[in-house]
Design a protein around this motif. Structure first.
Motif, short mmCIF file in Angstrom:
data_model
loop_
_atom_site.label_atom_id
_atom_site.label_comp_id
_atom_site.label_asym_id
_atom_site.label_seq_id
_atom_site.Cartn_x
_atom_site.Cartn_y
_atom_site.Cartn_z
N MET A 158 0.82 -1.20 0.00
CA MET A 158 0.00 0.00 0.00
C MET A 158 0.86 1.26 0.00
O MET A 158 2.00 1.25 0.49
CB MET A 158 -0.92 0.02 1.21
CG MET A 158 -2.03 -1.02 1.19
SD MET A 158 -3.18 -0.79 2.58
CE MET A 158 -4.44 -2.00 2.18
N ASP A 159 0.30 2.33 -0.56
CA ASP A 159 0.97 3.63 -0.63
C ASP A 159 0.01 4.73 -0.19
O ASP A 159 -1.21 4.62 -0.39
CB ASP A 159 1.44 3.91 -2.05
CG ASP A 159 2.65 3.08 -2.45
OD1 ASP A 159 3.73 3.67 -2.61
OD2 ASP A 159 2.52 1.85 -2.59
N LEU A 160 0.58 5.79 0.37
CA LEU A 160 -0.19 6.96 0.77
C LEU A 160 0.60 8.21 0.41
O LEU A 160 1.78 8.34 0.78
CB LEU A 160 -0.46 6.94 2.28
CG LEU A 160 -1.06 8.21 2.89
CD1 LEU A 160 -2.51 8.37 2.45
CD2 LEU A 160 -0.95 8.19 4.41
N GLU A 305 -3.79 3.22 -0.26
CA GLU A 305 -4.40 2.47 -1.36
C GLU A 305 -3.48 1.33 -1.78
O GLU A 305 -2.26 1.46 -1.74
CB GLU A 305 -4.67 3.38 -2.55
CG GLU A 305 -5.69 4.47 -2.27
CD GLU A 305 -5.97 5.33 -3.48
OE1 GLU A 305 -5.25 5.18 -4.51
OE2 GLU A 305 -6.91 6.16 -3.42
N VAL A 306 -4.09 0.21 -2.16
CA VAL A 306 -3.30 -0.93 -2.62
C VAL A 306 -2.59 -0.56 -3.91
O VAL A 306 -3.22 -0.11 -4.87
CB VAL A 306 -4.20 -2.17 -2.83
CG1 VAL A 306 -3.38 -3.31 -3.44
CG2 VAL A 306 -4.82 -2.60 -1.51
N SER A 307 -1.29 -0.74 -3.93
CA SER A 307 -0.50 -0.45 -5.13
C SER A 307 -0.10 -1.71 -5.88
O SER A 307 0.05 -1.69 -7.10
CB SER A 307 0.75 0.36 -4.76
OG SER A 307 1.44 -0.24 -3.68
N ARG A 308 0.08 -2.82 -5.14
CA ARG A 308 0.40 -4.11 -5.77
C ARG A 308 -0.10 -5.23 -4.87
O ARG A 308 -0.28 -5.04 -3.66
CB ARG A 308 1.92 -4.27 -5.99
CG ARG A 308 2.54 -3.25 -6.90
CD ARG A 308 4.03 -3.46 -7.03
NE ARG A 308 4.38 -4.58 -7.88
CZ ARG A 308 5.65 -4.91 -8.19
NH1 ARG A 308 6.64 -4.22 -7.68
NH2 ARG A 308 5.89 -5.93 -8.99
N ARG A 309 -0.31 -6.39 -5.49
CA ARG A 309 -0.66 -7.59 -4.73
C ARG A 309 0.32 -8.69 -5.08
O ARG A 309 0.67 -8.88 -6.26
CB ARG A 309 -2.10 -8.02 -5.05
CG ARG A 309 -3.15 -7.04 -4.55
CD ARG A 309 -4.55 -7.49 -4.91
NE ARG A 309 -5.59 -6.61 -4.34
CZ ARG A 309 -6.03 -5.53 -4.94
NH1 ARG A 309 -5.57 -5.20 -6.15
NH2 ARG A 309 -6.95 -4.77 -4.36
N PHE A 310 0.73 -9.44 -4.06
CA PHE A 310 1.74 -10.49 -4.24
C PHE A 310 1.20 -11.82 -3.74
O PHE A 310 0.64 -11.89 -2.64
CB PHE A 310 3.02 -10.15 -3.47
CG PHE A 310 3.65 -8.84 -3.85
CD1 PHE A 310 4.49 -8.76 -4.96
CD2 PHE A 310 3.41 -7.70 -3.11
CE1 PHE A 310 5.07 -7.55 -5.32
CE2 PHE A 310 3.98 -6.49 -3.46
CZ PHE A 310 4.82 -6.41 -4.57
#
Length: 323
Positions: A158-160, A305-310
């Protein structure tokens, strides 16, 4: 097809490995310094586990296998577990069996060391990414499935953006309310460190205690660590800049399970974000949380917010003659 040579890592290979890494995995580049720190200088590094493929003297593929030589905590070497933190093949040499051969060699290395479970890529302490980004590397996900890896769970990064961030008034009010109940929220002092590291190890994950200890040894300012106490008992903490010295990287972060539901995590998170903004940072990010976990919901409520999923994956190594 070119004649292929397979062997393990030899000193001096690292520059070509990094060069090929950055060609094959352009979304996740790495520097030579990071590669040295996370791989070659890792106390668990064994050259036999870093498998390489060459075509006419040119490096065309790499797969890394690692198992514990040093315990994360106590004496536990996790003798049944091994990890594949990364693999890649030069684009024009893909779908020629090179990746499969490298992976089979890596798995054989782990099996020879008595490992029964192999994980991609949730290796601590020095994971590059927590798992496989199936959206960015669809072919890699297909490849792992063909080799028998199954997804265990999904880790969300996640990023903000901190541009325009200010400590909310409701959090200021909550801090005053909790302080009236005997809670304190402060940046860490030297007197906190022994208890803090033990708290992180025992209540959460030994990797968290390690991150705090090694971060401080590598220059992490205590002003980037926040601790919560209730009547002098440590009940929560959070920090930023603990992993690889990257100030924008948030975490680790945790509150004692017995103290949850009181907004302590919300307070710690906002105090840390406010401090990050005061340092002039423009963003906060982390690599690993459960998207639907309580922490995941807290992050979303703040604006992460979700930036990537692994995909964190696992394969079981079955001995010959057994099923």
């Amino acid at each position: 097809m070119s004649v292929l040579e397979y062997r393990c890592y030899k000193p001096g290979d690292e520059r070509e490995i990094v060069k090929l890494w950055n060609e094959a995995l352009p979304l996740d580049p790495i520097t030579l310094e990071r590669f040295m720190n996370l791989v070659l200088l890792d106390g668990n590094f064994d050259p036999e586990g870093l498998r390489l493929a060459f075509a006419q003297g040119q490096l065309v593929g790499c797969c890394y296998a690692v198992r514990r030589l040093l315990p994360m905590v106590g004496t536990d070497l996790e003798p049944e577990n091994g990890w594949i933190p990364f693999f890649f093949v030069r684009a024009e040499f893909r779908r020629q069996g090179i990746g499969r051969s490298l992976m089979e060699q890596a798995l054989a290395f782990l099996k020879d060391q008595g490992r029964r479970n192999v994980f991609f890529a949730s290796y601590a302490p020095n994971y590059i990414l927590p798992g496989l980004d199936a959206q960015a590397y669809a072919a890699g996900w297909e490849f792992l499935q063909k080799l028998g890896f199954a997804r265990l769970y999904t880790a969300a990064a996640m990023d903000l953006s901190l541009v325009g961030y200010a400590l909310p008034g409701e959090v200021r009010a909550l801090i005053k309310q909790r302080e009236a109940e005997g809670y304190t929220f402060k940046t860490a002092a030297s007197s906190d460190l022994v208890e803090l590291i033990r708290f992180a190890n025992e209540k959460f994950n030994p990797d968290w205690g390690r991150a705090i200890r090694e971060g401080i040894l590598q220059g992490l300012p205590l002003s980037r660590i926040f601790v919560a106490r209730h009547r002098n008992r440590l009940v929560g903490f959070c920090l930023h800049g603990g992993y690889e010295g990257i100030p924008e990287r948030f975490g680790p972060f945790g509150v004692d399970e017995e103290q949850r539901g009181k907004g302590l995590g919300k307070i710690l998170l906002h105090l840390c974000l406010s401090s990050m903004r005061a340092e002039g940072l423009h963003g906060a990010w982390f690599l690993w949380t459960g998207e639907t976990s309580p922490a995941g919901h807290l992050y979303r409520s703040v604006g992460f917010e979700v930036s990537r999923r692994f995909y964190v994956c696992k394969k079981e190594l079955v001995e010959e003659g057994k099923s």
